[in-house]
Design a protein around this motif. Sequence first.
Motif, PDB file in Angstrom:
ATOM      1  N   GLY A   1       0.875  -1.559   0.029  1.00 15.66           N
ATOM      2  CA  GLY A   1       0.198  -0.138  -0.375  1.00 15.66           C
ATOM      3  C   GLY A   1       0.942   1.374   0.027  1.00 15.66           C
ATOM      4  O   GLY A   1       0.386   2.158   0.040  1.00 15.66           O
ATOM      5  N   ALA A   2       2.091   1.036  -0.082  1.00 11.19           N
ATOM      6  CA  ALA A   2       3.389   2.227   0.493  1.00 11.19           C
ATOM      7  C   ALA A   2       3.501   3.444  -1.492  1.00 11.19           C
ATOM      8  O   ALA A   2       3.663   1.299  -2.434  1.00 11.19           O
ATOM      9  N   SER A   3       4.023   3.767  -1.718  1.00 12.37           N
ATOM     10  CA  SER A   3       3.776   4.126  -2.628  1.00 12.37           C
ATOM     11  C   SER A   3       5.762   4.439  -2.884  1.00 12.37           C
ATOM     12  O   SER A   3       6.595   4.509  -2.427  1.00 12.37           O
ATOM     13  N   VAL A   4       6.258   3.412  -3.055  1.00 11.47           N
ATOM     14  CA  VAL A   4       7.189   2.373  -3.512  1.00 11.47           C
ATOM     15  C   VAL A   4       7.834   1.880  -4.537  1.00 11.47           C
ATOM     16  O   VAL A   4       9.211   1.824  -4.907  1.00 11.47           O
ATOM     17  N   GLU A   5       6.770   1.414  -5.397  1.00  8.16           N
ATOM     18  CA  GLU A   5       7.021   1.130  -6.625  1.00  8.16           C
ATOM     19  C   GLU A   5       7.844   2.351  -7.763  1.00  8.16           C
ATOM     20  O   GLU A   5       7.746   3.249  -7.610  1.00  8.16           O
ATOM     21  N   ASN A   6       8.769   1.482  -8.752  1.00  7.53           N
ATOM     22  CA  ASN A   6       8.933   2.594  -9.897  1.00  7.53           C
ATOM     23  C   ASN A   6       8.198   3.275 -10.343  1.00  7.53           C
ATOM     24  O   ASN A   6       7.151   3.728 -10.480  1.00  7.53           O
ATOM     25  N   PRO A   7       9.047   4.154 -10.460  1.00  9.30           N
ATOM     26  CA  PRO A   7       7.819   5.877 -10.725  1.00  9.30           C
ATOM     27  C   PRO A   7       6.778   5.686 -12.263  1.00  9.30           C
ATOM     28  O   PRO A   7       7.503   5.146 -12.960  1.00  9.30           O
ATOM     29  N   GLU A   8       5.778   6.549 -11.729  1.00 11.67           N
ATOM     30  CA  GLU A   8       5.122   6.311 -13.371  1.00 11.67           C
ATOM     31  C   GLU A   8       4.748   7.773 -13.182  1.00 11.67           C
ATOM     32  O   GLU A   8       4.468   8.805 -12.461  1.00 11.67           O
ATOM     33  N   MET A   9       3.476   7.763 -14.065  1.00 10.98           N
ATOM     34  CA  MET A   9       3.472   9.339 -14.374  1.00 10.98           C
ATOM     35  C   MET A   9       1.591   8.965 -14.997  1.00 10.98           C
ATOM     36  O   MET A   9       1.695   8.620 -16.131  1.00 10.98           O
ATOM     37  N   PHE A  10       1.021  10.127 -14.891  1.00  2.46           N
ATOM     38  CA  PHE A  10      -0.453   9.848 -15.014  1.00  2.46           C
ATOM     39  C   PHE A  10      -0.324  11.313 -15.858  1.00  2.46           C
ATOM     40  O   PHE A  10      -0.084  12.916 -15.305  1.00  2.46           O
ATOM     41  N   ILE A  11      -1.206  11.633 -16.623  1.00  2.00           N
ATOM     42  CA  ILE A  11      -1.602  12.813 -17.825  1.00  2.00           C
ATOM     43  C   ILE A  11      -2.661  11.998 -18.047  1.00  2.00           C
ATOM     44  O   ILE A  11      -4.045  11.674 -18.128  1.00  2.00           O
ATOM     45  N   SER A  12      -2.871  14.157 -17.348  1.00  2.00           N
ATOM     46  CA  SER A  12      -4.149  13.923 -17.515  1.00  2.00           C
ATOM     47  C   SER A  12      -5.299  15.349 -18.251  1.00  2.00           C
ATOM     48  O   SER A  12      -4.338  16.273 -18.990  1.00  2.00           O
ATOM     49  N   LEU A  13      -6.001  14.685 -19.532  1.00  2.00           N
ATOM     50  CA  LEU A  13      -6.322  15.559 -20.666  1.00  2.00           C
ATOM     51  C   LEU A  13      -7.712  15.837 -20.444  1.00  2.00           C
ATOM     52  O   LEU A  13      -8.583  15.077 -20.123  1.00  2.00           O
ATOM     53  N   ARG A  14      -8.351  17.388 -20.345  1.00  2.00           N
ATOM     54  CA  ARG A  14     -10.081  17.708 -19.962  1.00  2.00           C
ATOM     55  C   ARG A  14     -10.206  18.425 -21.685  1.00  2.00           C
ATOM     56  O   ARG A  14      -9.551  19.767 -22.575  1.00  2.00           O
ATOM     57  N   THR A  15     -11.890  18.517 -21.789  1.00  2.00           N
ATOM     58  CA  THR A  15     -12.142  19.782 -22.148  1.00  2.00           C
ATOM     59  C   THR A  15     -13.702  19.912 -21.302  1.00  2.00           C
ATOM     60  O   THR A  15     -13.594  19.869 -20.359  1.00  2.00           O
TER      61      THR A  15
ATOM     62  N   VAL B   1      -1.087   4.114 -20.566  1.00  2.00           N
ATOM     63  CA  VAL B   1      -2.908   3.191 -20.796  1.00  2.00           C
ATOM     64  C   VAL B   1      -3.965   4.029 -20.112  1.00  2.00           C
ATOM     65  O   VAL B   1      -2.856   4.744 -18.984  1.00  2.00           O
ATOM     66  N   ALA B   2      -4.845   4.020 -21.035  1.00  2.00           N
ATOM     67  CA  ALA B   2      -5.784   4.845 -20.415  1.00  2.00           C
ATOM     68  C   ALA B   2      -6.664   4.032 -18.792  1.00  2.00           C
ATOM     69  O   ALA B   2      -6.251   3.136 -18.769  1.00  2.00           O
ATOM     70  N   GLN B   3      -6.579   4.980 -18.325  1.00  2.00           N
ATOM     71  CA  GLN B   3      -7.179   4.453 -16.996  1.00  2.00           C
ATOM     72  C   GLN B   3      -8.584   4.803 -16.684  1.00  2.00           C
ATOM     73  O   GLN B   3      -9.193   5.789 -17.236  1.00  2.00           O
TER      74      GLN B   3
ATOM     75  N   TYR C   1     -15.943  19.740 -20.949  1.00  2.00           N
ATOM     76  CA  TYR C   1     -17.571  17.987 -21.456  1.00  2.00           C
ATOM     77  C   TYR C   1     -16.962  17.013 -20.865  1.00  2.00           C
ATOM     78  O   TYR C   1     -17.488  15.990 -20.312  1.00  2.00           O
ATOM     79  N   LYS C   2     -15.564  16.898 -20.728  1.00  2.00           N
ATOM     80  CA  LYS C   2     -14.783  15.529 -20.420  1.00  2.00           C
ATOM     81  C   LYS C   2     -13.733  15.952 -20.124  1.00  2.00           C
ATOM     82  O   LYS C   2     -12.358  16.475 -20.200  1.00  2.00           O
ATOM     83  N   SER C   3     -13.514  14.312 -19.586  1.00  2.00           N
ATOM     84  CA  SER C   3     -11.762  14.809 -19.155  1.00  2.00           C
ATOM     85  C   SER C   3     -10.674  13.007 -18.908  1.00  2.00           C
ATOM     86  O   SER C   3     -12.042  12.328 -18.401  1.00  2.00           O
ATOM     87  N   VAL C   4     -10.050  12.447 -19.299  1.00  2.00           N
ATOM     88  CA  VAL C   4      -9.591  11.512 -19.848  1.00  2.00           C
ATOM     89  C   VAL C   4      -8.063  11.440 -18.586  1.00  2.00           C
ATOM     90  O   VAL C   4      -7.663  12.471 -18.871  1.00  2.00           O
ATOM     91  N   SER C   5      -7.776   9.870 -18.384  1.00  2.00           N
ATOM     92  CA  SER C   5      -5.777  10.434 -18.408  1.00  2.00           C
ATOM     93  C   SER C   5      -5.325   8.793 -18.368  1.00  2.00           C
ATOM     94  O   SER C   5      -5.868   7.575 -18.398  1.00  2.00           O
ATOM     95  N   PHE C   6      -4.180   8.616 -18.417  1.00  2.00           N
ATOM     96  CA  PHE C   6      -2.978   7.764 -18.878  1.00  2.00           C
ATOM     97  C   PHE C   6      -2.071   7.862 -18.161  1.00  2.00           C
ATOM     98  O   PHE C   6      -1.424   8.656 -17.529  1.00  2.00           O
ATOM     99  N   ARG C   7      -1.854   6.360 -17.913  1.00  2.00           N
ATOM    100  CA  ARG C   7      -0.900   6.237 -17.219  1.00  2.00           C
ATOM    101  C   ARG C   7       0.221   5.210 -18.054  1.00  2.00           C
ATOM    102  O   ARG C   7       0.130   4.543 -18.921  1.00  2.00           O
ATOM    103  N   VAL C   8       2.137   5.849 -17.700  1.00  2.00           N
ATOM    104  CA  VAL C   8       2.750   5.288 -18.406  1.00  2.00           C
ATOM    105  C   VAL C   8       3.718   5.661 -18.247  1.00  2.00           C
ATOM    106  O   VAL C   8       4.154   6.568 -15.688  1.00  2.00           O
ATOM    107  N   ASN C   9       4.987   4.193 -17.704  1.00  2.00           N
ATOM    108  CA  ASN C   9       5.991   4.564 -16.645  1.00  2.00           C
ATOM    109  C   ASN C   9       7.348   6.573 -16.657  1.00  2.00           C
ATOM    110  O   ASN C   9       7.003   6.576 -17.853  1.00  2.00           O
ATOM    111  N   ALA C  10       7.221   6.161 -15.845  1.00  2.00           N
ATOM    112  CA  ALA C  10       7.801   8.248 -15.577  1.00  2.00           C
ATOM    113  C   ALA C  10       9.000   7.581 -16.695  1.00  2.00           C
ATOM    114  O   ALA C  10       9.668   8.401 -16.898  1.00  2.00           O
ATOM    115  N   ASP C  11       9.562   6.922 -16.928  1.00  2.00           N
ATOM    116  CA  ASP C  11      10.998   6.710 -17.877  1.00  2.00           C
ATOM    117  C   ASP C  11      10.464   6.910 -19.366  1.00  2.00           C
ATOM    118  O   ASP C  11      11.338   6.128 -20.346  1.00  2.00           O
TER     119      ASP C  11
END
Length: 386
Positions: free
Chosen positions: A352-366, A384-386, A368-378
């Motif tokens: 449950g702790a944040s100790v794994e490899n760094p991740e990047m979460f990208i958020s896009l929005r208008t 991958v869409a969330q 009327y809509k918002s989406v989020s994607f996850r990708v390895n920080a490196d």
Amino acid sequence: MLRLIFSAAVGALVGGAVAAVVGPPGAGIWVLAVALPIGILSVVFLRLGASGLASTSVSQEDLTRARAEDRLGVARIDAVRQTGTQINDQPVCEIDVTVQPRRGAAYATTLRSVVPLIELGALRPDATRPVAILIEGGPEFGFVDGQVSPQEIDGLVVPPPGSVPKISWPKAQRVVNGARRGPLLGIGPRGRVLRGILFVVIALAVAAAVVAPYGRAVVMTAQAAQEGRIGVDLRRPDELAVAVRALEDEIGHDRVSTVLITSDFIRVEAPLTPGRTETDVWMYRGGVVDHEGPAPSQPDLAAEQFSWKDIALSTVWALMEKASAESGIPVGDASAVVSRGTDSDIDSETFGASVENPEMFISLRTEYKSVSFRVNADGSGDVVAQ
């Protein structure tokens, strides 16, 4: 001196405007707030000085000096004209006078002066008043009503109007201690080019001093303009690299626990000392790094920290464009958050702790809509869409 002050004010206004455009919110505002009234006042006083305004009052020191050097006399008011200009609701007048000194030849002159309304009556034509001549040969003088005895001006008769030579008051000069004093810098054609260069240098120097704290932002804004972009976008590789270097220099090390990347600013939570959990917030915006103090949420483990090197900074913009292509939402004001992934192993001590490899979460929005994607920080793996 006033022209030097005006040049400095112009430089401060230019620098403040540049800082307001390229710097963080509020940058340059205090400079503009101070420089603008100073610039206006200096222009007003310059205009007044150029108009040849003179004072008709005489200090006690000037009167004592004039009496000692036998520079008393009488003056007849030949004409008084109001110019239409007022200063503090008092009229500026042109006063024609003929002066007869105790010693020396009589002369006529015209002076411009601010005349209080209550004193206009004393300036009626043909009125004769005692004066102290401020410098040998005149024409500068001042009225000394009630300060000179009748014996000191006894027998002086003012010649008829038009019968004596007229002497003009020297422009942009005043009498100090019985001698004329001009401005610090001349006003004539001689040396005009050098004065102009000096004024420009002063303005540029002041502008540079105001803009100096935002030097990074100025350089990046210029580079963006060369690429046909208006303003800096901190998500792009070159701008992001500059911001990260500035943050790393200010923080003092390369360890972070959370990074938020937007077009306008980068917000970082980083430990005060690598390996310890005491964490503060730093913000890069407009070429400046602000240390905002303790983070609202303190990490539980030092293992939540990672290095800037774990983030593929040069790919952030490309990853946002890829996420945009997959979602159909423009990059717009997309943002990215980088932090370590969560340990999902229920048998692990750090579950449950944040100790794994760094991740990047990208958020896009208008709107009327918002989406989020996850990708390895490196930058490895798929977006991958969330």
